[in-house]
Design a protein around this motif. Structure first.
Motif, PDB file in Angstrom:
ATOM      1  N   LEU A  27       0.828  -1.206   0.000  1.00  0.00           N
ATOM      2  CA  LEU A  27       0.000   0.000   0.000  1.00  0.00           C
ATOM      3  C   LEU A  27       0.863   1.257   0.000  1.00  0.00           C
ATOM      4  N   ALA A  28       1.958   1.243   0.754  1.00  0.00           N
ATOM      5  CA  ALA A  28       2.845   2.407   0.819  1.00  0.00           C
ATOM      6  C   ALA A  28       3.552   2.659  -0.517  1.00  0.00           C
ATOM      7  N   GLU A  29       3.827   1.587  -1.264  1.00  0.00           N
ATOM      8  CA  GLU A  29       4.558   1.703  -2.523  1.00  0.00           C
ATOM      9  C   GLU A  29       3.646   1.709  -3.754  1.00  0.00           C
ATOM     10  N   ALA A  30       2.346   1.723  -3.556  1.00  0.00           N
ATOM     11  CA  ALA A  30       1.393   1.601  -4.665  1.00  0.00           C
ATOM     12  C   ALA A  30       1.591   2.669  -5.735  1.00  0.00           C
ATOM     13  N   ALA A  31       1.920   3.883  -5.349  1.00  0.00           N
ATOM     14  CA  ALA A  31       2.094   4.964  -6.332  1.00  0.00           C
ATOM     15  C   ALA A  31       3.231   4.649  -7.304  1.00  0.00           C
ATOM     16  N   ASP A  32       4.205   3.860  -6.870  1.00  0.00           N
ATOM     17  CA  ASP A  32       5.334   3.496  -7.726  1.00  0.00           C
ATOM     18  C   ASP A  32       5.016   2.317  -8.644  1.00  0.00           C
ATOM     19  N   HIS A  33       3.842   1.704  -8.463  1.00  0.00           N
ATOM     20  CA  HIS A  33       3.508   0.498  -9.218  1.00  0.00           C
ATOM     21  C   HIS A  33       2.168   0.610  -9.944  1.00  0.00           C
ATOM     22  N   GLY A  34       1.801   1.821 -10.343  1.00  0.00           N
ATOM     23  CA  GLY A  34       0.542   2.039 -11.046  1.00  0.00           C
ATOM     24  C   GLY A  34       0.707   1.950 -12.558  1.00  0.00           C
ATOM     25  N   MET A  35      -0.227   2.505 -13.268  1.00  0.00           N
ATOM     26  CA  MET A  35      -0.252   2.446 -14.735  1.00  0.00           C
ATOM     27  C   MET A  35       1.029   2.987 -15.368  1.00  0.00           C
ATOM     28  N   MET A  36       1.611   4.010 -14.779  1.00  0.00           N
ATOM     29  CA  MET A  36       2.805   4.634 -15.358  1.00  0.00           C
ATOM     30  C   MET A  36       4.058   3.768 -15.209  1.00  0.00           C
ATOM     31  N   SER A  37       4.008   2.756 -14.362  1.00  0.00           N
ATOM     32  CA  SER A  37       5.182   1.902 -14.146  1.00  0.00           C
ATOM     33  C   SER A  37       5.202   0.692 -15.069  1.00  0.00           C
ATOM     34  N   SER A  45       8.574  -5.733 -14.325  1.00  0.00           N
ATOM     35  CA  SER A  45       8.012  -4.567 -13.639  1.00  0.00           C
ATOM     36  C   SER A  45       6.657  -4.962 -13.057  1.00  0.00           C
ATOM     37  N   LEU A  46       6.502  -4.663 -11.791  1.00  0.00           N
ATOM     38  CA  LEU A  46       5.304  -5.022 -11.036  1.00  0.00           C
ATOM     39  C   LEU A  46       4.308  -3.874 -11.085  1.00  0.00           C
ATOM     40  N   SER A  47       3.045  -4.180 -11.330  1.00  0.00           N
ATOM     41  CA  SER A  47       1.997  -3.155 -11.265  1.00  0.00           C
ATOM     42  C   SER A  47       0.763  -3.751 -10.585  1.00  0.00           C
ATOM     43  N   TYR A  48       0.069  -2.872  -9.839  1.00  0.00           N
ATOM     44  CA  TYR A  48      -1.143  -3.281  -9.136  1.00  0.00           C
ATOM     45  C   TYR A  48      -1.886  -2.042  -8.675  1.00  0.00           C
ATOM     46  N   GLU A  49      -3.143  -2.210  -8.373  1.00  0.00           N
ATOM     47  CA  GLU A  49      -3.979  -1.143  -7.815  1.00  0.00           C
ATOM     48  C   GLU A  49      -4.107  -1.389  -6.316  1.00  0.00           C
ATOM     49  N   PRO A  50      -4.040  -0.324  -5.516  1.00  0.00           N
ATOM     50  CA  PRO A  50      -4.109  -0.502  -4.066  1.00  0.00           C
ATOM     51  C   PRO A  50      -5.512  -0.765  -3.528  1.00  0.00           C
ATOM     52  N   ALA A  51      -6.516  -0.367  -4.286  1.00  0.00           N
ATOM     53  CA  ALA A  51      -7.881  -0.550  -3.793  1.00  0.00           C
ATOM     54  C   ALA A  51      -8.745  -1.151  -4.894  1.00  0.00           C
ATOM     55  N   PRO A  52      -9.143  -2.374  -4.768  1.00  0.00           N
ATOM     56  CA  PRO A  52      -8.767  -3.288  -3.695  1.00  0.00           C
ATOM     57  C   PRO A  52      -7.411  -3.913  -4.004  1.00  0.00           C
ATOM     58  N   LEU A  53      -6.662  -4.243  -2.991  1.00  0.00           N
ATOM     59  CA  LEU A  53      -5.354  -4.878  -3.135  1.00  0.00           C
ATOM     60  C   LEU A  53      -5.602  -6.364  -3.373  1.00  0.00           C
ATOM     61  N   LYS A  54      -5.838  -6.710  -4.658  1.00  0.00           N
ATOM     62  CA  LYS A  54      -6.245  -8.074  -4.969  1.00  0.00           C
ATOM     63  C   LYS A  54      -5.400  -8.711  -6.064  1.00  0.00           C
ATOM     64  N   HIS A  55      -5.241  -8.031  -7.202  1.00  0.00           N
ATOM     65  CA  HIS A  55      -4.538  -8.595  -8.351  1.00  0.00           C
ATOM     66  C   HIS A  55      -3.275  -7.806  -8.666  1.00  0.00           C
ATOM     67  N   PHE A  56      -2.370  -8.439  -9.386  1.00  0.00           N
ATOM     68  CA  PHE A  56      -1.151  -7.771  -9.838  1.00  0.00           C
ATOM     69  C   PHE A  56      -0.775  -8.308 -11.209  1.00  0.00           C
ATOM     70  N   SER A  57       0.115  -7.605 -11.876  1.00  0.00           N
ATOM     71  CA  SER A  57       0.710  -8.108 -13.108  1.00  0.00           C
ATOM     72  C   SER A  57       2.186  -7.732 -13.112  1.00  0.00           C
ATOM     73  N   MET A  58       2.943  -8.538 -13.812  1.00  0.00           N
ATOM     74  CA  MET A  58       4.366  -8.280 -13.988  1.00  0.00           C
ATOM     75  C   MET A  58       4.658  -8.437 -15.469  1.00  0.00           C
ATOM     76  N   ARG A  59       5.457  -7.517 -15.993  1.00  0.00           N
ATOM     77  CA  ARG A  59       5.766  -7.526 -17.418  1.00  0.00           C
ATOM     78  C   ARG A  59       7.244  -7.846 -17.617  1.00  0.00           C
ATOM     79  N   TYR A  60       7.501  -8.776 -18.549  1.00  0.00           N
ATOM     80  CA  TYR A  60       8.856  -9.241 -18.809  1.00  0.00           C
ATOM     81  C   TYR A  60       9.164  -9.244 -20.293  1.00  0.00           C
ATOM     82  N   VAL A  61      10.455  -9.081 -20.604  1.00  0.00           N
ATOM     83  CA  VAL A  61      10.992  -9.364 -21.929  1.00  0.00           C
ATOM     84  C   VAL A  61      11.817 -10.629 -21.760  1.00  0.00           C
TER      85      VAL A  61
END
Length: 115
Positions: A27-37, A45-61
Motif C-alpha cells: 500500500l505504501a509503494e502503490a504509487a510506484d507500481h501504477g499504470m505509469m510503471s 516490472s510489477l503493477s497493481y492497484e491498491p484498492a482493492p489490493l487483490k490482483h497484480f501483473s508483472m511484465r517481462y521481456v
C-alpha cells in the motif's frame, strides 16, 4: 543453431496470504507500481492497484530459441515472477501468462491516405 526470438510476457496473479507487513508495504509503494510503471523489462516490472489490493501483473521481456516458443517464454517469466515475489516476501496464488512474439507480430501501418 536456432534463431532467437524476443517475447513480451504479461504474468498475472492474485495476492494470497499477505502478511500485515507485506500488505502495508504494498500500500505504501502503490504509487510506484501504477499504470505509469508498466514497462516490459528483463527483470520485470510489477503493477497493481491498491484498492482493492487483490490482483497484480508483472511484465517481462524474454529472449529464447524460437523453436522453444511461447511456452518456454511463459515458463521463464512465471519463474522470474515467482522468484521475485518470494524474495520480496509477497504471498501469491496461481500465475498465468499472455505471450507475444515480437519477431512474428504483424505491424499495420496506416497508409498516407488514412492519416
Amino acid at each position: 543453431m536456432s534463431a532467437q526470438h524476443t517475447y513480451r510476457v504479461i504474468v498475472r496473479g492474485a495476492w494470497d496470504g499477505l502478511t500485515e507487513g507485506a500488505r502495508e508495504r504494498l500500500l505504501a509503494e502503490a504509487a510506484d507500481h501504477g499504470m505509469m510503471s508498466m514497462r516490459f523489462t528483463e527483470e520485470g516490472s510489477l503493477s497493481y492497484e491498491p484498492a482493492p489490493l487483490k490482483h497484480f501483473s508483472m511484465r517481462y521481456v524474454v529472449v529464447c530459441d524460437a523453436e522453444d516458443g511461447a511456452e518456454l517464454a511463459a515458463a521463464i517469466a512465471e519463474d522470474r515472477a515467482a522468484t521475485a515475489l518470494r524474495e520480496l516476501g509477497y504471498g501469491f496464488g496461481e500465475l498465468r501468462s499472455t505471450v507475444t512474439d515480437l519477431d512474428t507480430m504483424k505491424i499495420n501501418r496506416k497508409s498516407a491516405s488514412r492519416r
